[in-house]
Design an enzyme around this catalytic site. Sequence first.
Site, mmCIF file in Angstrom:
data_model
loop_
_atom_site.group_PDB
_atom_site.id
_atom_site.type_symbol
_atom_site.label_atom_id
_atom_site.label_comp_id
_atom_site.label_asym_id
_atom_site.label_seq_id
_atom_site.Cartn_x
_atom_site.Cartn_y
_atom_site.Cartn_z
ATOM 1 N N CYS A 57 0.829 -1.190 0.000
ATOM 2 C CA CYS A 57 0.000 0.000 0.000
ATOM 3 C C CYS A 57 0.868 1.246 0.000
ATOM 4 O O CYS A 57 2.089 1.180 -0.073
ATOM 5 C CB CYS A 57 -0.904 0.012 1.240
ATOM 6 S SG CYS A 57 -1.918 -1.482 1.422
ATOM 7 N N SER B 218 -5.254 -4.657 -2.105
ATOM 8 C CA SER B 218 -5.884 -5.694 -1.279
ATOM 9 C C SER B 218 -5.203 -7.040 -1.494
ATOM 10 O O SER B 218 -5.145 -7.551 -2.614
ATOM 11 C CB SER B 218 -7.371 -5.808 -1.620
ATOM 12 O OG SER B 218 -8.019 -4.566 -1.445
ATOM 13 N N ILE C 15 -4.988 -9.485 1.702
ATOM 14 C CA ILE C 15 -5.608 -10.352 2.710
ATOM 15 C C ILE C 15 -6.902 -9.697 3.171
ATOM 16 O O ILE C 15 -6.954 -8.471 3.346
ATOM 17 C CB ILE C 15 -4.649 -10.563 3.905
ATOM 18 C CG1 ILE C 15 -3.384 -11.298 3.439
ATOM 19 C CG2 ILE C 15 -5.331 -11.330 5.028
ATOM 20 C CD1 ILE C 15 -2.314 -11.407 4.506
ATOM 21 N N GLY D 68 2.479 -2.811 4.107
ATOM 22 C CA GLY D 68 3.304 -4.000 4.302
ATOM 23 C C GLY D 68 2.494 -5.223 4.668
ATOM 24 O O GLY D 68 1.295 -5.310 4.407
#
Length: 519
Positions: free
Chosen positions: A2, A52, A54, A76
Amino acid sequence: MCGIVGIFDLQARRGINRELLSRMNESQFHRGPDEGGIHIEAGLGLGHRRLSIIDLGGGQQPMHSRDNNVVVTFNGEIYNFMDVRKELETMGYSFQTHCDTEVIVYGWQAWGEGCVDRFRGMFAFAVWDRNQQTLFLARDRLGVKPLYYALLANGQFIFASELKALKEHPDLPRELDPTAIEEYFGFGYVPDPKTIYKNVYKLEPGFCLTLKQGQMAIKPRQYWNVKFAVNPAPRSEKEIGEELVGRFREAVKIRMMADVPLGAFLSGGVDSSGVVAMMAGLSPDPVNTCSISFGDPAYNESKFAAQVAERYHTAHRVEQVDPDDFSLIDQLAGLYDEPYADSSALPTYRVCELAKKQVTVVLSGDGGDENLGGYRRHRWHTYEEQMRSWLPDSLRKPVFGTLGRVYPKADWAPKIFRAKSTLESIGRDSVEGYFHSVSVMSNELRGKLFSQQLKHDLQGYQAVDVFRQHLRNAPTDHPLSQVQYLDIKTYLPGDILTKVDRASMAHALEVRVPLLDHQ
């Protein structure tokens, strides 16, 4: 993977410009094209772009605690988040999502700054604690994920995953740092904690930073450093090898968790081949692998990658890169935000582009050479150190210094006769010798290139001083371990991991590095 961004007013709880924060956040859209969000309150603004990986339906950021007193923006992966979550649940914390971000929220509430010691992974995050009026930032131990920051003249502290987001702020100083210029022409990149701009910094790997309103001092704290401890119990090579393989397999295994397609880079070298071998043994399905090939056989390792792919029955893809393809140069300059001179940035960009056609997450073999002493220069440095130990400085420096100056630079000759660089290194002390072996431009050439004004501004400062500063804190006096330590503190985060982060994020691709698991 991200992108994160933030504005924190250290002087007063003044309003945050929503449009400015959004613009800073959107400048990192490529890092997280799936979702975006911002949080604003008096004196604070946090932003997030999400890729995205998890809990695809949950895990939106910035993420709040149940009582709304803690807000987190995070880039991370925390690979041991389920273990941390179970521990927090026994302490009475309840979770609303199935993602790793939430363990940072409640990890902070449970352990404060000590939460970072419990996280195993790659990360750069910011935690806002409203009750304590405290902003806490942390970067992972080895610098896989980036974090830039600056304190502005108006009292605002700004931070982001990439320098380009900070540059959206109109008050960011744009004055070049002369010492950073010297370091760039020495190393080919600007080592942490500097950037090319004065008063704009990278948070160093293994460091954290705590800020409170009313306190203007910026004092990063080191929470972790690499160790070179020797096991006192003698063990056979076989036992050590078995332990290495076991640790390697486990590091790969925990990095294979994802709710999106997963694969691996496969260059055909030892490190990436080892990663693919471990993944193949852990996956019931063929591993997705990709390679870049070159038309010049001197640089083409795709045949070795093909052998590994055939052995482990991977779903392998190869694309050829034109070594004369200069079409990316302007684009790469925009990606890196500051001077960066590693020519492998181009093929790295292309292999990430290829990987994204199949997967969203890849494992790579980066870090093996630094961790396990795999560079040829490591071997040559130990040879040179032996020579230095045999001859007194009073004899060695003038003799080998003179030989290095007069010996021709015989690039055309067989390797055994290309002794100029070695002679020059032996004529220097240990630190200068290793810097000579890794630098992209010699002291002499930099002296000819730099203007008189730049030399005046430097006041005698030299890029080798970066090495000297790190060695003051090195937890070892072994010659090989010392240069490994220098690589881990400089070349690894400043060059290798920067290259992979920017190239992968340009394609919204997450890269995980099992050989850099701190355990």
